[in-house]
Design a protein around this motif. Structure first.
Motif, short mmCIF file in Angstrom:
data_model
loop_
_atom_site.label_atom_id
_atom_site.label_comp_id
_atom_site.label_asym_id
_atom_site.label_seq_id
_atom_site.Cartn_x
_atom_site.Cartn_y
_atom_site.Cartn_z
N GLY A 179 31.43 -39.35 150.72
CA GLY A 179 30.68 -38.34 151.45
C GLY A 179 29.49 -37.75 150.71
N ASN A 180 29.31 -38.11 149.45
CA ASN A 180 28.17 -37.66 148.66
C ASN A 180 27.31 -38.85 148.28
N PHE A 181 26.07 -38.58 147.91
CA PHE A 181 25.18 -39.62 147.41
C PHE A 181 25.15 -39.48 145.89
N VAL A 182 25.40 -40.60 145.18
CA VAL A 182 25.53 -40.57 143.73
C VAL A 182 24.53 -41.53 143.10
N CYS A 183 23.78 -41.03 142.13
CA CYS A 183 22.86 -41.87 141.37
C CYS A 183 23.68 -42.74 140.42
N GLN A 184 23.46 -44.04 140.47
CA GLN A 184 24.21 -44.96 139.63
C GLN A 184 23.72 -44.97 138.19
N SER A 185 22.54 -44.45 137.94
CA SER A 185 22.00 -44.43 136.58
C SER A 185 22.50 -43.24 135.77
N MET A 195 10.06 -42.36 156.68
CA MET A 195 11.10 -41.91 155.80
C MET A 195 10.95 -42.59 154.45
N LYS A 196 11.07 -41.85 153.39
CA LYS A 196 10.90 -42.45 152.08
C LYS A 196 12.25 -42.72 151.43
N ALA A 197 12.24 -43.57 150.42
CA ALA A 197 13.47 -43.94 149.74
C ALA A 197 14.00 -42.78 148.90
N LEU A 198 15.31 -42.76 148.73
CA LEU A 198 15.91 -41.74 147.88
C LEU A 198 15.61 -42.05 146.42
N VAL A 199 15.12 -41.05 145.70
CA VAL A 199 14.83 -41.18 144.28
C VAL A 199 15.50 -40.00 143.58
N CYS A 200 16.26 -40.30 142.54
CA CYS A 200 16.97 -39.26 141.80
C CYS A 200 15.98 -38.28 141.17
N GLU A 201 16.25 -37.00 141.34
CA GLU A 201 15.37 -35.97 140.78
C GLU A 201 15.52 -35.84 139.27
N ALA A 246 20.25 -35.01 150.45
CA ALA A 246 19.72 -36.35 150.61
C ALA A 246 18.74 -36.42 151.78
N LYS A 247 19.07 -35.72 152.88
CA LYS A 247 18.16 -35.69 154.04
C LYS A 247 16.83 -35.04 153.67
N LYS A 248 16.89 -33.94 152.91
CA LYS A 248 15.66 -33.27 152.48
C LYS A 248 14.82 -34.17 151.60
N MET A 249 15.49 -34.93 150.73
CA MET A 249 14.77 -35.83 149.83
C MET A 249 14.07 -36.94 150.59
N MET A 250 14.64 -37.35 151.72
CA MET A 250 14.06 -38.45 152.50
C MET A 250 12.85 -38.00 153.31
N LEU A 286 24.90 -34.50 151.60
CA LEU A 286 24.19 -35.12 152.71
C LEU A 286 22.92 -34.34 153.05
N GLU A 287 23.01 -33.01 153.04
CA GLU A 287 21.85 -32.18 153.35
C GLU A 287 20.74 -32.35 152.32
#
Length: 64
Positions: free
Chosen positions: A19-25, A1-7, A35-39, A32-33
């Motif tokens: 309930g969502n994944f948020v880029c802090q930058s 599994m790879k790390a999440l990287v903002c597109e 984020a799973k695809k990105m991983m 969630l779906e």
């Protein structure tokens, strides 16, 4: 599994909020779906020897 990287900004500083994944930058939000695809996207590196066991298939063919 790879790390999440903002597109959008290529930052890896992503946290789960409400309930969502948020880029802090840049503030980009991912479900969630998404984020799973990105991983799991990308290539998988398999090293070593892979052995396939076909003995049960051979026994079935011989029995027929």
């Amino acid at each position: 599994m790879k790390a999440l990287v903002c597109e959008m900004c290529n930052s890896s500083d992503i946290v789960k909020q409400d309930g969502n994944f948020v880029c802090q930058s840049c503030g980009m939000k991912y479900t969630l779906e998404e984020a799973k695809k990105m991983m799991i996207e990308g290539t998988v590196d398999v090293q070593g020897t892979v052995k396939l066991d076909k003995s049960s298939d051979v026994e079935k063919y011989l029995a027929n």
